[in-house]
Design an enzyme around this catalytic site. Structure first.
Site, PDB file in Angstrom:
ATOM      1  N   SER A   1      47.769  41.993  41.346  1.00  0.00           N
ATOM      2  CA  SER A   1      47.833  41.114  40.190  1.00  0.00           C
ATOM      3  C   SER A   1      46.847  39.971  40.301  1.00  0.00           C
ATOM      4  O   SER A   1      46.370  39.651  41.395  1.00  0.00           O
ATOM      5  CB  SER A   1      49.244  40.511  40.110  1.00  0.00           C
ATOM      6  OG  SER A   1      50.217  41.515  40.086  1.00  0.00           O
TER       7      SER A   1
ATOM      8  N   SER B   1      49.702  45.886  37.993  1.00  0.00           N
ATOM      9  CA  SER B   1      49.214  44.511  38.065  1.00  0.00           C
ATOM     10  C   SER B   1      49.923  43.618  37.061  1.00  0.00           C
ATOM     11  O   SER B   1      50.259  44.013  35.956  1.00  0.00           O
ATOM     12  CB  SER B   1      47.707  44.475  37.815  1.00  0.00           C
ATOM     13  OG  SER B   1      47.409  44.868  36.505  1.00  0.00           O
TER      14      SER B   1
ATOM     15  N   ASP C   1      48.725  40.689  35.354  1.00  0.00           N
ATOM     16  CA  ASP C   1      47.538  39.886  35.073  1.00  0.00           C
ATOM     17  C   ASP C   1      47.826  39.015  33.861  1.00  0.00           C
ATOM     18  O   ASP C   1      47.977  39.531  32.740  1.00  0.00           O
ATOM     19  CB  ASP C   1      46.336  40.792  34.798  1.00  0.00           C
ATOM     20  CG  ASP C   1      46.002  41.680  35.990  1.00  0.00           C
ATOM     21  OD1 ASP C   1      46.212  41.240  37.131  1.00  0.00           O
ATOM     22  OD2 ASP C   1      45.538  42.809  35.772  1.00  0.00           O
TER      23      ASP C   1
END
Lengths: 351, 351, 351, 351
Positions: D230, D268, D270
């Site tokens: 991430s 992830s 993000d």
């Protein structure tokens, strides 16, 4: 008395046998109620999509934000991945951290989760700060775990319990409410269940009767009163519905809220979490890489009856919370009265 | 007769003087109605945020998608930039292309737009294919321009006119409806106006009376009937509201629709377009680079009365469309009846 | 010469045999190019998810809005229902109406669609008004149908063709470009194909080389030049991916665009449309009510290689469009030069 | 050595004097680093939009979800209301509860907040479980408050500090990185600052050089390795930008991440949080009802340079984190190496 026992109906679909979210097979609900001294009036409600290890057997899920002035944790992962991997916790606004901590500890400690390093806790809240010393942050992560561990099938306590202990709705005592709908077999025979934590305002309408106006409690009556507050709504179904259509179901819950006179005021945190308990749609934590998910799920074209079920059950769950809640005195001697149910029933029956 | 003239009320806020979207100063509405032969029953309705060159003086705007089974053009630019730069067009599903072409030609030809090379036409629709030969695509871009050019202030024709000519709502003849709310001065004195093109289904409820159930018209009555269809909703206000809060206002329109018994079925294209006519918030097409926008606008905290106004006016506009529409025979001898208004009024008054 | 023929690589995954969106089995592409006189430089590109009746056999699909200053039609229905039911059309900004009209007429006239009354046309655009007399609206619905009917499998013309005829990219002549990636069998063996209509600005970077800076063409070089413009991106895959994960794939295309130096400027209409051609995921228009969809589809956990494939293929498709485009003179004697490909290749090889 | 000190450039805009988020006047950053025994390698980073009482003087803000497999708390309220009312906390995945608790306690205890009953804590995370005993939940709410209280202006420690203590990026040791851009006066003279917590994978590219490929570390190299992880990104600007355009700026940060080779893999989380420190846009907690907000803010048309600044500063901040991080041994003797900076610099200079 629940309204339906007094022959008040909301919509046209039949209810499940308990008229509760637990009519959806497998769903469990647990309350932890904390009433201490003069100032503590709060609690936790846990909703479990199924009785197994939810992290290992995730369920398809979605979140809809009716109005986002709230602190619901876990939303972005639910939206991105289309699933829920923990019990759903409802509590008060300033105890979301305790809610997350409780869910994480509970999940890490479950058998089979020994190597888990990431848990997406779904924790919602409303603000019970009028009756409860909310700044005291009186919920602990252990109490959250207690709510989870006490979760059971069967009838559900409504009103001043769990996360609804100290809430206020339409100016009257709010709380926890629940309801369900069972589609006729010709429409699939699926069950939809709803549970709500009611803490919001608006122009109360019950089964079409403008109760708020009749009782003289409605927004901006003196162009002064605010009408803020929130409603957390959880929708369960055993229909095999994937995440996109669960989001559409979640969206309809706000239409049920609208029928009670809710207005989703600026200060409200109105959220709907929807999930499917269909066993064929479980999402295992571990699967061989590259193996396709094989599933059978409802098509867009067959969703409408489920939408209607959500609207009806949400409306009824909210009104159920008002009927069940009792008058309460709390923080700073604040007092909130119970809805005058007898008067309301009279109006509804004579309409 | 409009319901309000028969003393039927929807909510608690007062209406504007016309009880129409044109109570918002500057807003203009034009209808082009096309009834030809046995099979053509369609039209166009144009809503102009103001009487000037809208492309040169854009207005803050937002779109909310209640249910996206529809063809509303122009949404992503409105959402990205927060403004509308053309008249808003409503028409039938298969005439969206004509709507866009009309708006583009209209905009390109306006004085001052000689160098314009990009126009974001906002064109909504519902499907009038039960009464109208929709596959014939009988609307031309010229007819769209006619609707725009005929737009005027003042009272608005409702029912079987413009884009509502061939629509069906709750199993009865639908059409165009409008309503407004005027906030008390203590809450800002702002006006909110709504116009709707009603073509949807559900479990009709009028001022709290379960009309659908009483008349035996409701969804899945025989576990067979579908309840599809759409509602286009346009919300105008003179309150100085920026795009984010306009989106929140738009969202509330679906709560007004819910109060009429709408269920946002799978097949519905339910969209809300909201804009502010506040002169201080106009967005000029050309400005010196780097020059800041200077504006005064409403804060989040002051939005709640406007939310309530949207809910109330949307509910009333929808019911107005049903009261105004007349029975119609159309394509393939299809016949749709007018709502039995007299019966309904009796029920409403006796509740 | 395409860059890859000159040994320029973009990323690490292998391409399909054509290095084109048509490497995805069943996908067809058709161009209609309109170059007339001194001022008309425009066209249409049609992308067909499969060769059958798309309305009757819809494909799972999603749209991602990179930057919404554009007029892409059909977005909300794709997002709501998770599918596409028509060919995808790319054209110029002011010809979206012609695009919709063409798609609707095409769809209505297909065998089997005799009773269809609702068609969701997906029509994207970029603005070719620098080289093309865009205000003349020179594309007709018939020409759109021609592009659809000319669609074929196999290699695809790139550069100044179809919807890319008059576009400009990074200050150089842009156009149509395409590329593909084929995952190794161990990752599923799926193919991802991308086609782009390039008309945007930024700080051009090719295979890591800052070509824009080296050639002295980059945004705000003189703190004056604007860098507006748009990119339409269509992503196809034969991987069995449902709509939510298609949206995630679509989102990654903007990351590929970023690697070419695109900045998604304020004035850009950057959209990504993604669909799956997997036959097991087709969505039939008519199915018996209540019948579940049975499908096998990729799990979240297996999406990452497809994300990487989208990024790589988008980057390469954009650069391909620049390599293929030729210098062009158009409207008002405007001239746009071809990218100096020889120089660029030298830099890339020497890095 | 930071890359820029070695004459490596990212883009074309000049940096601020510190090349850090603290170049945006008023922004403060504090780290709490926790390295204990062999297994604890974690920490907290706090970003303060200004030095005053943030709850009383909220800042316009937005969140963009690049990929939502993460636990970022506070998103829906930021999106609904368009502001942030607390310090922003970054920490590890299982310490989000501690983060929220810390922020809530900090906010409740600030002078002036004695009656506050609702706090929207913004707490992001990445998973440092490879080097850190994350299941031990070693961050306490007190340590979060320490990070807040230590926040300061001026240069910022990068690499293995605060929330970046135990993170891994592109297979190398990741951590905290920061960068900034200062627009020329002709474009407004505004500053954009970015800080990142890097813990993600992909195909590393530095200043255009395919470092991942050259070093033999890239996703699916053996069709086996996963590339999850991430990136938390916080963007600050002193430009007077309202929430909608802040969201657009946030979106561009993912384009900067893309330029480093990030692929936003399935696993992830993000996220980008963007805010404006412009004093004229502060949102006071208490204002007289009905009083309009008066503000001067940037128009859509002037956003593009800020978009470019976000892209460039994000790319550079990520690479800065890699250059600053040192090799680390942690939990279970796991070892993660520092990026071979010398080798990389050689490649970059010779390209």
């Amino acid at each position: 008395t629940r309204p339906r026992e007094a022959a008040v109906h909301f919509g046209i679909l039949p209810t499940g046998s308990l008229n509760a979210i637990t009519d959806v097979p497998g769903v469990k609900v647990g309350h932890f109620t904390k009433i201490q001294g003069e100032n503590i009036r709060t609690g936790v409600t846990a909703i479990l999509p199924h009785g197994g290890n939810i992290f290992q057997q995730k369920v398809p899920a979605a979140v809809y934000v009716g109005n986002g002035f709230g602190k619901l944790a876990g939303t972005t992962q639910v939206m991105e991945l289309g699933n829920i991997e923990t019990p759903i916790i409802l509590t008060n606004t300033l105890s979301v951290a305790a809610g997350i901590e409780g869910v994480v500890k509970y999940s890490l400690s479950q058998a089979g989760n020994e190597n888990v390093q990431s848990v997406n806790a779904v924790v919602g809240e409303t603000n019970d700060g009028y009756l409860n010393d909310i700044r005291g942050m009186h919920i602990s992560s252990d109490e959250v775990i207690k709510a989870i561990q006490s979760a059971a099938s069967g009838a559900i306590a409504e009103g001043n319990v769990g996360a609804g202990t100290g809430t206020v709705c339409f100016g009257w005592k709010g709380g926890i409410g629940t309801s369900s709908r069972k589609l006729p077999e010709s429409l699939g025979g699926y069950t939809v269940g709803v549970i709500v934590q009611t803490n919001f305002g608006g122009n109360l309408q019950i089964a079409g009767v403008p109760v708020g106006e009749k009782l003289g409690k409605y927004p901006f009556k003196d162009a002064l009163e605010k009408s803020d507050g929130s409603c957390m709504i959880v929708v369960a179904t055993d229909a095999p519905v994937l995440d996109r259509n669960l989001e559409r179901m979640a969206k309809r819950a706000m239409m049920g809220l609208a029928k009670t006179g809710g207005i989703a005021s600026n200060g409200s945190g109105d959220y709907v979490i929807a999930f499917s308990t269909a066993e064929g749609l479980r999402i295992p934590y571990s699967m061989p890489s590259g193996k396709l998910e094989e599933a059978a799920y409802l098509r867009n074209d067959d969703m409408t009856p489920l939408f209607m079920a959500v609207i009806e059950a949400t409306e009824e769950a909210i009104i159920n919370s008002l009927f069940a809640a009792e008058s309460m005195k709390g923080k700073d001697q604040h007092q909130v009265e119970k809805l005058p149910v007898g008067q309301v029933l009279e109006w509804v029956k004579n309409k």
